[in-house]
Design a protein around this motif. Sequence first.
Motif, PDB file in Angstrom:
ATOM      1  N   UNK A   1       0.881  -1.160   0.000  1.00 45.58           N
ATOM      2  CA  UNK A   1       0.000   0.000   0.000  1.00 45.58           C
ATOM      3  C   UNK A   1       0.928   1.223   0.000  1.00 45.58           C
ATOM      4  N   UNK A   2       0.544   2.329  -0.659  1.00 47.20           N
ATOM      5  CA  UNK A   2       1.451   3.487  -0.746  1.00 47.20           C
ATOM      6  C   UNK A   2       1.838   4.111   0.605  1.00 47.20           C
ATOM      7  N   UNK A   3       1.007   3.966   1.611  1.00 49.84           N
ATOM      8  CA  UNK A   3       1.313   4.538   2.932  1.00 49.84           C
ATOM      9  C   UNK A   3       1.795   3.465   3.913  1.00 49.84           C
ATOM     10  N   UNK A   4       1.094   2.343   3.965  1.00 46.56           N
ATOM     11  CA  UNK A   4       1.349   1.321   4.985  1.00 46.56           C
ATOM     12  C   UNK A   4       2.439   0.321   4.617  1.00 46.56           C
ATOM     13  N   UNK A   5       2.884   0.306   3.383  1.00 47.14           N
ATOM     14  CA  UNK A   5       3.834  -0.729   2.959  1.00 47.14           C
ATOM     15  C   UNK A   5       3.074  -2.037   2.750  1.00 47.14           C
ATOM     16  N   UNK A   6       3.768  -3.166   2.890  1.00 53.04           N
ATOM     17  CA  UNK A   6       3.125  -4.461   2.660  1.00 53.04           C
ATOM     18  C   UNK A   6       1.978  -4.696   3.635  1.00 53.04           C
ATOM     19  N   UNK A   7       0.831  -5.033   3.080  1.00 50.47           N
ATOM     20  CA  UNK A   7      -0.343  -5.408   3.873  1.00 50.47           C
ATOM     21  C   UNK A   7      -0.691  -6.838   3.478  1.00 50.47           C
ATOM     22  N   UNK A   8      -1.013  -7.663   4.473  1.00 46.94           N
ATOM     23  CA  UNK A   8      -1.414  -9.045   4.175  1.00 46.94           C
ATOM     24  C   UNK A   8      -2.716  -9.037   3.395  1.00 46.94           C
ATOM     25  N   UNK A   9      -2.922 -10.079   2.600  1.00 50.03           N
ATOM     26  CA  UNK A   9      -4.172 -10.199   1.851  1.00 50.03           C
ATOM     27  C   UNK A   9      -5.355 -10.202   2.806  1.00 50.03           C
TER      28      UNK A   9
END
Length: 162
Positions: free
Chosen positions: A127-135
């Motif tokens: 995600x552009x703000x949070x970085x890697x997000x789990x599915x």
Amino acid sequence: MLINDKVREDLFHEVQGLSDENLNKKPSDQEWSIKQILEHLYLMEGGIAKTIVHQLKNGETVNASSKPIEATINREIKVDAPEFSVPSDEFATLVELKEKLAATHQKLREIDNTVDEKDLDEKGFPHPIFGNISLKQWIPFVGYHEQRHILQIKEVKEKLGI
């Protein structure tokens, strides 16, 4: 999907009874109409669902840590819409928009109901703000993202005097 279902109800309640003319009216040239917000929401939800399916098949294990996705609701933090989710200026009716929103919601629900939670936990995408997000977190993210835009719809209605 509980948050997503509840927020979708809230979204439909917020736009209930709006004329198609008011739906397509922009408060200013720089701002989205309610129609454009709704279009953005189904484009995002559909894009996220498609990316989840792709990552499940082809993605690497990222084991992303839990992110504060609830912060998505904060309208103080501006985020440019990804290219694929920028709405058009074309006229649309509430009926058409609700059908498209129902279709993307169903697609995300199918993923949530049929995919092994372990797979959703292990894989992810940035995600552009949070970085890697789990599915797994991307699914409720859609609900928080919609909550953010319900606030925007309320602002647009106020500016248009609706």
